[in-house]
Design a protein around this motif. Structure first.
Motif, PDB file in Angstrom:
ATOM      1  N   SER A 674       0.804  -1.142  -0.061  1.00  0.00           N
ATOM      2  CA  SER A 674       0.075  -0.032  -0.140  1.00  0.00           C
ATOM      3  C   SER A 674       1.042   1.243   0.161  1.00  0.00           C
ATOM      4  CB  SER A 674      -1.059  -0.122   1.286  1.00  0.00           C
ATOM      5  OG  SER A 674      -1.547   0.982   1.363  1.00  0.00           O
ATOM      6  N   LEU A 675       0.631   2.038  -0.946  1.00  0.00           N
ATOM      7  CA  LEU A 675       1.363   3.461  -0.896  1.00  0.00           C
ATOM      8  C   LEU A 675       0.278   4.609  -1.045  1.00  0.00           C
ATOM      9  CD1 LEU A 675       3.800   2.462  -3.872  1.00  0.00           C
ATOM     10  CD2 LEU A 675       4.236   2.349  -1.714  1.00  0.00           C
ATOM     11  N   PHE A 676       0.830   5.660  -0.282  1.00  0.00           N
ATOM     12  CA  PHE A 676       0.152   6.946  -0.252  1.00  0.00           C
ATOM     13  C   PHE A 676       1.135   8.115  -0.192  1.00  0.00           C
ATOM     14  CE2 PHE A 676      -0.978  10.735   2.280  1.00  0.00           C
ATOM     15  CZ  PHE A 676      -1.915  11.147   1.468  1.00  0.00           C
ATOM     16  N   GLY A 677       1.002   9.228  -0.880  1.00  0.00           N
ATOM     17  CA  GLY A 677       1.803  10.257  -1.170  1.00  0.00           C
ATOM     18  C   GLY A 677       0.908  11.498  -1.430  1.00  0.00           C
ATOM     19  N   SER A 678       1.327  12.638  -0.925  1.00  0.00           N
ATOM     20  CA  SER A 678       0.984  14.016  -0.967  1.00  0.00           C
ATOM     21  C   SER A 678       2.214  14.824  -1.391  1.00  0.00           C
ATOM     22  CB  SER A 678       0.103  14.354   0.072  1.00  0.00           C
ATOM     23  OG  SER A 678      -0.200  15.558   0.265  1.00  0.00           O
ATOM     24  N   LEU A 679       1.935  15.572  -2.276  1.00  0.00           N
ATOM     25  CA  LEU A 679       2.941  16.380  -2.748  1.00  0.00           C
ATOM     26  C   LEU A 679       2.641  17.792  -3.156  1.00  0.00           C
ATOM     27  CD1 LEU A 679       5.886  17.062  -3.751  1.00  0.00           C
ATOM     28  CD2 LEU A 679       5.284  15.980  -6.011  1.00  0.00           C
ATOM     29  N   PRO A 680       2.813  18.747  -2.459  1.00  0.00           N
ATOM     30  CA  PRO A 680       2.337  20.329  -2.587  1.00  0.00           C
ATOM     31  C   PRO A 680       3.381  20.812  -3.516  1.00  0.00           C
ATOM     32  CG  PRO A 680       3.257  20.256  -0.523  1.00  0.00           C
ATOM     33  CD  PRO A 680       3.404  18.773  -0.875  1.00  0.00           C
ATOM     34  N   ILE A 681       2.963  21.404  -4.619  1.00  0.00           N
ATOM     35  CA  ILE A 681       3.984  22.114  -5.747  1.00  0.00           C
ATOM     36  C   ILE A 681       3.659  23.712  -5.693  1.00  0.00           C
ATOM     37  CG2 ILE A 681       4.530  22.147  -7.875  1.00  0.00           C
ATOM     38  CD1 ILE A 681       3.628  19.300  -8.381  1.00  0.00           C
ATOM     39  N   GLY A 682       4.481  24.137  -4.980  1.00  0.00           N
ATOM     40  CA  GLY A 682       4.317  25.642  -4.696  1.00  0.00           C
ATOM     41  C   GLY A 682       3.078  25.917  -3.619  1.00  0.00           C
ATOM     42  N   ASP A 683       2.496  27.188  -3.952  1.00  0.00           N
ATOM     43  CA  ASP A 683       1.314  27.274  -2.764  1.00  0.00           C
ATOM     44  C   ASP A 683       0.214  26.873  -3.044  1.00  0.00           C
ATOM     45  OD1 ASP A 683       3.470  28.437  -1.227  1.00  0.00           O
ATOM     46  OD2 ASP A 683       3.360  30.281  -1.866  1.00  0.00           O
ATOM     47  N   LYS A 684      -0.028  26.465  -4.444  1.00  0.00           N
ATOM     48  CA  LYS A 684      -1.293  26.392  -5.131  1.00  0.00           C
ATOM     49  C   LYS A 684      -1.597  25.149  -5.582  1.00  0.00           C
ATOM     50  CE  LYS A 684      -1.557  30.922  -5.347  1.00  0.00           C
ATOM     51  NZ  LYS A 684      -2.633  31.543  -4.399  1.00  0.00           N
ATOM     52  N   LEU A 685      -0.703  24.188  -5.822  1.00  0.00           N
ATOM     53  CA  LEU A 685      -1.214  22.790  -6.409  1.00  0.00           C
ATOM     54  C   LEU A 685      -0.638  21.954  -5.581  1.00  0.00           C
ATOM     55  CD1 LEU A 685      -2.042  21.069  -8.753  1.00  0.00           C
ATOM     56  CD2 LEU A 685       0.425  21.278  -9.678  1.00  0.00           C
ATOM     57  N   THR A 686      -1.706  20.954  -5.191  1.00  0.00           N
ATOM     58  CA  THR A 686      -1.218  19.706  -4.461  1.00  0.00           C
ATOM     59  C   THR A 686      -1.896  18.440  -5.186  1.00  0.00           C
ATOM     60  OG1 THR A 686      -1.654  20.796  -2.539  1.00  0.00           O
ATOM     61  CG2 THR A 686      -1.762  18.639  -2.088  1.00  0.00           C
ATOM     62  N   LEU A 687      -0.790  17.553  -5.225  1.00  0.00           N
ATOM     63  CA  LEU A 687      -1.047  16.196  -5.743  1.00  0.00           C
ATOM     64  C   LEU A 687      -1.022  14.907  -4.737  1.00  0.00           C
ATOM     65  CD1 LEU A 687       1.468  16.379  -8.576  1.00  0.00           C
ATOM     66  CD2 LEU A 687      -0.948  17.036  -8.840  1.00  0.00           C
ATOM     67  N   ARG A 688      -1.950  14.212  -4.869  1.00  0.00           N
ATOM     68  CA  ARG A 688      -1.911  13.013  -3.978  1.00  0.00           C
ATOM     69  C   ARG A 688      -2.316  11.642  -4.536  1.00  0.00           C
ATOM     70  NH1 ARG A 688      -5.923  16.224  -1.419  1.00  0.00           N
ATOM     71  NH2 ARG A 688      -7.391  14.735  -1.686  1.00  0.00           N
ATOM     72  N   THR A 689      -1.879  10.648  -4.042  1.00  0.00           N
ATOM     73  CA  THR A 689      -2.153   9.285  -4.679  1.00  0.00           C
ATOM     74  C   THR A 689      -2.353   8.484  -3.802  1.00  0.00           C
ATOM     75  OG1 THR A 689      -1.432   7.709  -6.362  1.00  0.00           O
ATOM     76  CG2 THR A 689       0.237   8.646  -5.274  1.00  0.00           C
ATOM     77  N   ASN A 690      -3.082   7.409  -4.093  1.00  0.00           N
ATOM     78  CA  ASN A 690      -3.160   6.197  -3.223  1.00  0.00           C
ATOM     79  C   ASN A 690      -3.107   4.887  -4.351  1.00  0.00           C
ATOM     80  OD1 ASN A 690      -3.990   7.113  -0.682  1.00  0.00           O
ATOM     81  ND2 ASN A 690      -5.951   7.423  -1.238  1.00  0.00           N
ATOM     82  N   MET A 691      -2.239   4.088  -3.813  1.00  0.00           N
ATOM     83  CA  MET A 691      -1.925   2.806  -4.816  1.00  0.00           C
ATOM     84  C   MET A 691      -1.724   1.520  -3.643  1.00  0.00           C
ATOM     85  SD  MET A 691       0.693   4.055  -7.503  1.00  0.00           S
ATOM     86  CE  MET A 691       1.873   4.997  -6.371  1.00  0.00           C
ATOM     87  N   MET A 692      -2.789   0.432  -4.328  1.00  0.00           N
ATOM     88  CA  MET A 692      -2.414  -0.762  -3.400  1.00  0.00           C
ATOM     89  C   MET A 692      -2.111  -1.819  -4.533  1.00  0.00           C
ATOM     90  SD  MET A 692      -5.044  -2.419  -0.652  1.00  0.00           S
ATOM     91  CE  MET A 692      -6.466  -2.928  -1.710  1.00  0.00           C
ATOM     92  N   PHE A 693      -1.450  -2.807  -4.177  1.00  0.00           N
ATOM     93  CA  PHE A 693      -1.062  -4.164  -5.340  1.00  0.00           C
ATOM     94  C   PHE A 693      -1.325  -5.082  -4.154  1.00  0.00           C
ATOM     95  CE2 PHE A 693       1.086  -0.183  -6.617  1.00  0.00           C
ATOM     96  CZ  PHE A 693       0.920  -0.144  -7.936  1.00  0.00           C
ATOM     97  N   SER A 694      -1.901  -6.156  -4.681  1.00  0.00           N
ATOM     98  CA  SER A 694      -2.020  -7.504  -3.732  1.00  0.00           C
ATOM     99  C   SER A 694      -2.280  -8.749  -4.481  1.00  0.00           C
ATOM    100  CB  SER A 694      -3.318  -7.178  -2.622  1.00  0.00           C
ATOM    101  OG  SER A 694      -4.513  -7.388  -3.412  1.00  0.00           O
ATOM    102  N   ASP A 695      -1.865  -9.655  -3.902  1.00  0.00           N
ATOM    103  CA  ASP A 695      -2.252 -10.987  -4.685  1.00  0.00           C
ATOM    104  C   ASP A 695      -2.907 -11.990  -3.457  1.00  0.00           C
ATOM    105  OD1 ASP A 695      -1.949 -12.911  -6.377  1.00  0.00           O
ATOM    106  OD2 ASP A 695      -0.244 -14.019  -5.445  1.00  0.00           O
ATOM    107  N   ARG A 696      -3.985 -12.274  -4.013  1.00  0.00           N
ATOM    108  CA  ARG A 696      -4.950 -13.256  -3.030  1.00  0.00           C
ATOM    109  C   ARG A 696      -4.602 -14.643  -3.467  1.00  0.00           C
ATOM    110  NH1 ARG A 696     -10.558 -10.557  -1.798  1.00  0.00           N
ATOM    111  NH2 ARG A 696     -11.025 -11.527  -3.970  1.00  0.00           N
TER     112      ARG A 696
END
Length: 835
Positions: A674-696
């Protein structure tokens, strides 16, 4: 298979380190900029010496008019600010009703980077305050030692939506198009509202989640490794939905309205607090506007001798509506500074209606010469309704002591549910000369659950605390099923499909856990043991459900690499108790070709959950979380479909039938990243991502082992334009996944949203769009066994456009108690003596 498993593990590990390396490189800083310092302290009332909760601590660079960092104090008035570079700062402490306090020069140096500010005294103001606006912005995702918290306040694309829409953005959670939820790939989740169970989740989880408007939610807590204090039920973990409230003095609230092509919502909140007494109340309602789903099913099956094959084709449409409303009120009374009483009550109502025709063609072939043995055309019309009403009551008492964090909590919670479901289905044969068939059913039910718990926390040192407690959960369910069958075009009572039952389950639990630090605070941890004894009785025919005892250990260890990054390792033992619906042996024949039933012989599913996580915060507000998890379940509870040429149910024979029933199917192992990331670029733009990889990997004795790889990725971008105008785009992709009998469909969509705020951010207007260029989302799934193969295509209308309007109101009032002198440490006898 072993090679594939090793390869999957290798990919997970390599992905973890690549992700960390890329993000760390992106945020690499020069040695002069490395964060090194920390400020800490405690804020108290200068007269009463009581902690000041939620006071704002703002950090300014010398000469700057705007703060660049800050926090709010916790319930005990404590605060800590990390990630500060060396330098000379101005610290401002502020809270409504108190005079602002400024520490003009707080200097952090390389030799003294950590400054304890000690106890900070705030003095009350004498005059009544006018309207005050409070603005705070918590991180979207907070990673805590025992849970992850998703804060909903700034989620634009979910405005006008429901709890199910918010859950699509929460790390480690997946939601399909029908609102079915999984946590780290496991659907056995215990849902709570404000930390308490509710009967609204018992009858229909999807309906319950759709009935909670997104603008009513403060945050969603995801607990994948619950400690001993939590119930052991739910092998997937716990999801706690925290609704909005207010602990601020005065009168304030909000009104929210939304309208759209797919859903309409409205809500009203009001919070009143005066002195030591507060009231919070809300009302909300929503409706999912009628939508038509197109269903296409094809099933090829073989008889026992495999000399005849049958193809069943079904083409139909399903019209669906859903609606509901909720209301609640809570009273909070601080009897003394150390004794608090909370009383709350709530009412929930939701319903759905599903109806539509299905054209059917059943063709039998003689395999030897490939000739048609029979061809039957029919038309089935079905109509089903569900209505549920649920009441929740709770009384809680909390006592604190002179010793910090020593606490006693007593809670009584009771939930009542009344639900009513009805269905009608008729089948008219266009060929073959068969008489019309059909049935109608009426199914009223009642659900009553009572929870009584007591919890006690005793700190022995600053690094060692013991928690203990006990709980009793008492559940009673009464259900009646009355079915009529069509005979000679008249519905007559069908005794074989009419019955009633009483279901009773009691769970008695006790736990002991410890919070500790080891090796000079090198490791922080929490470990505990919970014991639960379950006894169940049900008057299902021929059913005797044995009692059982479960001992559930849990542990979590955390290590701070530095002030910005930490590691976490956890283990939890969980169970999944089969509910009454899974145990009930009644046969649901509303679709004679697809029948379902329960299994009274089910055993609890047992789960062992392991998780290792890494989190890092960066100076400019960016943060990442990466975690690997391993879940191993035995007595795995899953639904399994078996095909029958003919099936006799209570004296009636049905032909060409798929029977779905729950079983304890072997074992299930899930490995994931499981991966989560939040990245503000300057004062205006914010990028976020959620990722999950699994094998059942699922083992089913007598069948091949099944390995199903899946991944979930979503991306979110928010841009803050001038003049309080914000835009957001969100995209989500859930891959297909192989199951023990087939495949689950892909689910992909994207949302767009904009919001403009007016009147000093009291009023906001928003526009939303979901999949604006595609009317339908196609859902293709397969199911198969040795003697049948079935495909299903659902064309689900998902496109929508909406508008939302929100208004916040409030006037916060404070009055100064009369003081004898500034050094008096006692609370005033009369809170209103300053009038």
């Amino acid at each position: 298979m072993k090679i594939k498993n090793y390869l999957v593990r290798y990919v997970f590990i390599v992905s973890f380190f690549i992700f960390n390396s890329l993000v760390s490189s992106a945020f690499a800083r020069t040695n002069d900029d490395v964060v090194k310092g920390q400020l800490s302290g405690k804020v108290i009332d200068s007269v009463t010496k009581a902690p000041v909760s939620y006071a704002t601590i703002s950090i300014f660079k010398q000469g700057s008019p705007s703060p660049f960092n800050g926090v709010v104090t916790d319930d005990n008035g404590n605060f800590t600010i990390n990630n500060l570079a060396v330098g000379d700062y101005r610290v401002v402490v502020d809270f409504i009703g108190y005079r602002k306090k400024t520490l003009a020069h707080v200097v952090l140096t390389k030799d003294a980077p950590n400054i304890p500010l000690g106890t900070i005294l705030l003095a009350s103001v004498q005059n009544q305050l006018k309207t005050v606006e409070i603005v705070s912005k918590a991180p979207v995702v907070e990673n805590k030692i025992d849970k992850m918290v998703y804060n909903v306040a700034n989620d634009l694309t979910s405005q006008g939506g429901s709890a199910a829409d918010v859950l699509t953005k929460v790390p480690q959670v997946t939601v399909d198009i029908d609102g079915n939820v999984e946590l780290q790939g496991n659907a056995n989740i215990q849902f709570l509202i404000n930390g308490k169970p509710s009967s609204i989740f018992g009858a229909s989880l999807a309906d319950a989640l759709q009935s909670i408007p997104a603008n009513q939610i403060k945050s969603i807590e995801v607990i994948t490794s619950p400690g001993a204090k939590y119930d052991a039920n739910g092998t997937g973990g716990i999801i706690n939905i925290v609704l909005k409230d207010s602990k601020i003095e005065g009168v304030n609230g909000s009104v929210n309205l939304s309208a759209g092509t797919r859903r309409e919502n409205g809500s009203f909140n009001i919070n009143i607090r005066k002195g030591n007494f507060g009231v919070n109340a809300f009302f909300n309602g929503g409706e999912q506007i009628n939508s038509t789903t197109i269903n296409t099913t094809n099933r090829l099956s073989y008889n026992g001798a495999r000399d005849t094959s049958t193809n069943l084709s079904q083409l139909g449409s399903s019209n669906f509506t859903r609606g509901g409303y909720q209301s609640g009120i809570s009273f909070n009374w601080d009897i003394t500074p150390k004794d608090q009483l909370t009383v709350s009550g709530g009412f929930n109502h939701f319903e759905n209606h599903n109806f539509g025709p299905t054209n059917q063609e059943q063709t039998a072939y003689a395999i030897a010469n490939n000739t048609i043995a029979s061809d039957i055309l029919s038309l089935r019309n079905s109509d089903s309704r569900f209505v549920g009403q649920y009441y929740d009551y709770s009384v809680g008492y909390k006592k604190t002591f002179n010793k910090e964090n020593q606490e006693l909590d007593v809670l009584f919670h009771s939930s009542y549910g009344n639900n009513q479901s009805n269905f009608t289905q008729t089948q008219d044969y266009l060929t073959g000369g068969y008489p019309s068939s059909g049935s109608l059913g009426n199914n009223p039910g009642k659900d009553h659950e009572t929870d009584i718990s007591i919890d006690y926390t005793q700190p022995f040192t600053k690094t060692f605390t013991i928690e203990t407690g006990a709980k009793a959960t008492l559940e009673d369910i009464n259900n009646t099923v009355v079915t009529d069958t069509l005979s000679n075009n008249v519905f007559v009572p069908n005794p074989s499909q009419t019955y009633g039952f009483n279901y009773n389950r009691k769970v008695y639990a006790a736990y002991l856990s410890a919070t500790f630090s080891l090796f000079n605070n090198f490791i922080d941890g929490k470990a505990g043991l919970r014991d639960e004894y379950t006894t169940t009785t049900a008057d299902f025919p021929g059913t005797n459900i044995p009692s059982y005892n479960v001992v559930a250990p849990s542990a979590v260890l955390s290590h701070k690499l530095d002030e910005t990054q930490s590691l976490k390792l956890s283990y939890t033992y969980r169970i999944e108790r089969p509910d009454y619906g899974s145990l009930n042996p009644f046969y649901n024949v509303s679709d004679p070709h697809n029948i379902s039933t329960g299994n009274p012989n089910l055993k609890p599913e047992e789960g062992h959950n392991y998780e290792f996580g890494y989190s890092k915060n960066f100076a400019q507000g960016a943060n990442i979380y990466a975690g690997v998890f391993y879940r191993y379940n035995t007595n795995d509870l899953q639904s399994y479909t078996t095909f029958y040429d003919s099936l006799k149910v209570n004296g009636t024979t049905y032909t060409n039938v798929s029977l779905s029933e729950r079983y304890n199917i072997g074992t299930e192992t899930t490995e994931g990243l499981s991966l989560f990331g939040s990245l503000p670029i300057g004062d205006k733009l914010t990028l976020r991502t959620n990722m999950m990889f699994s094998d059942r990997i699922t083992t089913n004795p007598g069948n091949p082992t099944v390995s199903g790889f899946m991944y979930r990725i979503n991306l979110n971008a928010t841009y803050q334009f001038p003049h309080d105008f914000t835009a957001e785009i969100f995209g989500n992709y859930n891959s297909s996944q192989r199951t023990i009998q087939g495949t689950r469909p892909v689910f992909a969509f994207y949302n767009l949203a904009v919001r403009k705020q007016f009147m000093k951010k009291k009023l906001s207007l928003g526009l939303t769009a979901a999949d604006p260029f595609s009317k339908y989302i196609n859902q293709t799934s397969t199911t198969s066994a040795s003697n049948f193969y079935q495909t299903n295509l659902r064309e689900v209308p998902f496109r929508s456009f909406g508008i939302t309007l929100s208004y916040k109101f409030g006037k916060l009032e404070f009055k100064k108690e009369k003081q004898k002198d500034d050094n008096n440490n006692n609370m005033p006898d009369n809170p209103d003596s300053g009038k």
